[in-house]
Scaffold this motif. Structure first.
Motif, PDB file in Angstrom:
ATOM      1  N   UNK A 122       0.826  -1.208   0.000  1.00 54.89           N
ATOM      2  CA  UNK A 122       0.000   0.000   0.000  1.00 54.89           C
ATOM      3  C   UNK A 122       0.860   1.258   0.000  1.00 54.89           C
ATOM      4  N   UNK A 123       2.023   1.234   0.664  1.00 54.68           N
ATOM      5  CA  UNK A 123       2.869   2.416   0.713  1.00 54.68           C
ATOM      6  C   UNK A 123       3.463   2.735  -0.653  1.00 54.68           C
ATOM      7  N   UNK A 124       3.746   1.706  -1.453  1.00 54.76           N
ATOM      8  CA  UNK A 124       4.276   1.937  -2.800  1.00 54.76           C
ATOM      9  C   UNK A 124       3.228   2.623  -3.669  1.00 54.76           C
ATOM     10  N   UNK A 125       2.009   2.085  -3.656  1.00 50.45           N
ATOM     11  CA  UNK A 125       0.933   2.651  -4.472  1.00 50.45           C
ATOM     12  C   UNK A 125       0.564   4.051  -3.991  1.00 50.45           C
ATOM     13  N   UNK A 126       0.381   4.206  -2.686  1.00 46.82           N
ATOM     14  CA  UNK A 126      -0.015   5.504  -2.150  1.00 46.82           C
ATOM     15  C   UNK A 126       1.093   6.544  -2.334  1.00 46.82           C
ATOM     16  N   UNK A 127       2.344   6.137  -2.150  1.00 46.85           N
ATOM     17  CA  UNK A 127       3.448   7.076  -2.311  1.00 46.85           C
ATOM     18  C   UNK A 127       3.564   7.582  -3.736  1.00 46.85           C
ATOM     19  N   UNK A 128       3.476   6.674  -4.709  1.00 46.69           N
ATOM     20  CA  UNK A 128       3.535   7.093  -6.112  1.00 46.69           C
ATOM     21  C   UNK A 128       2.331   7.936  -6.487  1.00 46.69           C
ATOM     22  N   UNK A 129       1.152   7.523  -6.030  1.00 53.08           N
ATOM     23  CA  UNK A 129      -0.062   8.282  -6.336  1.00 53.08           C
ATOM     24  C   UNK A 129       0.003   9.684  -5.734  1.00 53.08           C
ATOM     25  N   UNK A 130       0.461   9.790  -4.491  1.00 55.52           N
ATOM     26  CA  UNK A 130       0.560  11.094  -3.856  1.00 55.52           C
ATOM     27  C   UNK A 130       1.565  11.999  -4.540  1.00 55.52           C
ATOM     28  N   UNK A 131       2.696  11.431  -4.973  1.00 49.56           N
ATOM     29  CA  UNK A 131       3.711  12.243  -5.641  1.00 49.56           C
ATOM     30  C   UNK A 131       3.196  12.796  -6.962  1.00 49.56           C
TER      31      UNK A 131
END
Length: 272
Positions: A122-131
């Protein structure tokens, strides 16, 4: 057995090995610290590569509003055009570009690198999406202010962008990540991202009252629709804040579902 015989030596080595205890594994990274690390890394990586594309997305939305000014005078249709064009900037970056990014990452084997990191999926997806969504903030604000002045709409409700950008960005980024991670080839991921942005353009910018009934149903399925509706309601002379809150709540729920599906798609693609 006498000392020095091979059997005694093997027995000594076996006793030594039995006394060696395995080192404990490091604790897995927690979600929020891992999310922050991925977000900063993605933001630093894409900062220079994505800024020119942000200009393209912003100028595209500005051009659409100028063209629509010739056929739309004001009222509900003007609010729909301004809100749709503003959220279109988010769709261009968070949906289209993120679909291309994850599609290329999967095709090049880059997912193997993320799969080896001790971070939650989830941190990979959320981090990329947020960036990716963060790059849209200047363009969205510029588009909304320019459109409001162009159509003579009040500027007092534009503070709703503080909620619209992250919520619509989460919903569209989740959709973009899912498309990129699910496409078997990078070219198909690019095509899906382009089609998704075209849907956001046609179904988001055009006033809903002028769309046929079946097309309105498709519009209701688009994740960004509720962010558009919330911003359009906030641009009214006397906004109905209860309606704005409901639209934002639906947008948040859709964004949660979208990111959950994207996380599942990431796990599925990473183990292949």
């Amino acid at each position: 057995m006498p000392h020095g015989e091979p059997g005694a030596e093997r027995e000594t080595v076996s006793d030594t090995e039995s006394r060696i205890e395995p080192e404990p594994l490091a604790a897995p990274a927690r979600l929020w610290p891992a999310l922050g690390a991925v977000y900063r890394a993605q933001l630093s990586r894409a900062r220079f590569a994505r800024i020119p594309l942000l200009f393209v997305a912003t100028f595209q939305s500005l051009g659409i509003m100028i063209l629509m000014r010739g056929v739309v005078d004001g009222g509900a249709e003007a609010r729909a055009v301004v809100a749709g064009a503003s959220v279109l900037v988010v769709a261009f970056v968070a949906l289209n570009l993120l679909a291309q990014y994850f599609g290329q990452l999967r095709a090049s084997g880059g997912l193997d690198h993320f799969a080896t990191l001790p971070v939650p999926a989830a941190s990979v997806v959320l981090g990329a999406a947020g960036a990716y969504a963060s790059f849209t903030v200047p363009g969205v604000v510029l588009t909304a202010v320019f459109g409001s002045v162009l159509f003579g709409l009040p500027l007092g409700g534009l503070w709703v962008l503080v909620a619209v950008v992250p919520l619509a960005g989460a919903a569209l980024a989740g959709l973009g990540a899912t498309l990129g991670l699910s496409a078997p080839r990078a070219e198909l991921a690019t095509l899906c991202g382009q089609l998704g942005m075209s849907a956001a353009l046609l179904l988001g910018v055009l006033p809903a009252g002028r769309l046929p009934e079946p097309v309105r149903w498709l519009r209701d399925l688009l994740p960004s629709t509720y962010g558009v509706e919330a911003l359009a309601a906030a641009l009214e002379p006397v906004p109905e804040w209860g309606r704005v809150a409901v639209d934002l709540g639906v947008c948040a729920a859709v964004g949660l579902v979208s990111l959950t599906v994207a996380t599942w798609a990431y796990r599925r693609a990473a183990v292949r």
